[in-house]
Motif scaffolding. Structure first.
Motif, short mmCIF file in Angstrom:
data_model
loop_
_atom_site.label_atom_id
_atom_site.label_comp_id
_atom_site.label_asym_id
_atom_site.label_seq_id
_atom_site.Cartn_x
_atom_site.Cartn_y
_atom_site.Cartn_z
N GLN A 224 31.69 18.30 -40.27
CA GLN A 224 30.28 18.58 -40.53
C GLN A 224 29.44 18.22 -39.31
O GLN A 224 29.78 17.30 -38.55
N LEU A 225 28.33 18.96 -39.16
CA LEU A 225 27.40 18.63 -38.09
C LEU A 225 26.75 17.28 -38.38
O LEU A 225 26.25 17.05 -39.48
N GLU A 226 26.76 16.42 -37.39
CA GLU A 226 26.10 15.13 -37.53
C GLU A 226 24.61 15.22 -37.20
O GLU A 226 23.81 14.43 -37.68
N SER A 227 24.25 16.21 -36.41
CA SER A 227 22.84 16.44 -36.07
C SER A 227 22.56 17.93 -36.13
O SER A 227 23.44 18.76 -35.88
N ALA A 228 21.32 18.28 -36.48
CA ALA A 228 20.94 19.69 -36.68
C ALA A 228 20.92 20.44 -35.35
O ALA A 228 20.68 19.88 -34.29
N LEU A 229 21.17 21.76 -35.45
CA LEU A 229 21.01 22.64 -34.30
C LEU A 229 19.62 23.27 -34.38
O LEU A 229 19.25 23.87 -35.40
#
Length: 254
Positions: free
Chosen positions: A125-130
């Motif tokens: 999972q992405l840990e920070s948003a794009l």
């Protein structure tokens, strides 16, 4: 001048008469009395009593009712205007995440060279948003999918363990998008001369963070950080943070 005569019996299927005792004036000066029946597709229908005649619209100067009022305009107004074509839908909005964008990813599943071979798929999972121009393209927690591209466990007495991984897909708004990322690789030192019971040296994995309770104590946080190896294998625990970069632009629908 074209005049088409219809039998009286057809009057029942034509437009309801606008008025009775009407007069039609033709372009050649002819005046006919009778009943204006209606107009359709540029053809005016007029009942002269002997039958219904059809006159092209461009051959009719005017139609008057019994009070002398022009009825042609009223008949034209009665014809419904053609429906306007619906406007085409606007093109879908998209955003493009540039090549080279940094991705910080948390592993959702553990992978280990003892149990998993090349081609094994795993989730993360992405840990920070794009973000693109202040717009969130992929929020934190967005699901990613990866695969092991290389896996090798050392022998019991000698050899080294190797693992390489990459991320291949991202799920956004129930759509799967293919992505290309830099590969991450870990390798243990050659364990010749050591017993199988001794713990192998920690593997250096580019972009891997020691974010798990099983990670080696004192491991550096950042590119080239170390992870704990178990015996002669490489293990990346669930919850471990890794960092990589997009190798190609990613265009998604908003």
């Amino acid at each position: 001048m074209r005049r088409i005569l219809f039998p009286l019996g057809l009057s029942a299927i034509l437009v309801t008469p606008v008025s009775l005792a009407d007069t039609i004036e033709l372009a050649d000066g002819t005046l006919l009395e009778g009943t204006f029946v209606g107009m359709s597709n540029g053809i005016m229908m007029f009942d002269t009593g002997a039958g219904i005649e059809a006159f092209p619209e461009d051959e009719v100067v005017a139609i008057f009712n019994s009070e002398g009022v022009a009825a042609r305009e009223a008949a034209q107004e009665a014809v419904p205007a053609p429906k306007a074509e619906p406007a085409p839908p606007p093109p879908p909005k998209t955003a493009t995440v540039a090549s080279g964008t940094r991705l910080v990813i948390r592993m959702s599943e553990a992978i280990d060279t003892r149990r998993h071979s090349s081609g094994h798929r795993f989730r993360a999972q992405l840990e920070s948003a794009l973000m693109v121009d202040g717009v969130t393209v992929a929020p934190r927690g967005t699901m990613l999918y990866g695969r092991i591209t290389q896996a090798k466990s050392a022998g019991r007495v000698a050899g080294s363990s190797e693992m390489a991984i990459e991320f291949t897909d991202i799920m956004l708004n129930e759509l799967m998008y293919e992505i290309t990322t830099d590969g991450l690789k870990a390798q243990t030192g050659n364990e010749a001369g050591r017993t199988a019971k001794r713990t192998a040296r920690a593997a250096a994995l580019g972009g891997l963070y020691g974010g798990s309770s099983s990670a080696k104590k004192g491991a550096k946080v950042g590119v080239g950080a170390s992870i704990l190896t178990s015996g002669a294998s490489i293990n990346i625990p669930a919850g471990t943070l890794v960092e990589t970069n997009l190798r190609a632009p990613l265009t998604v629908k908003l």
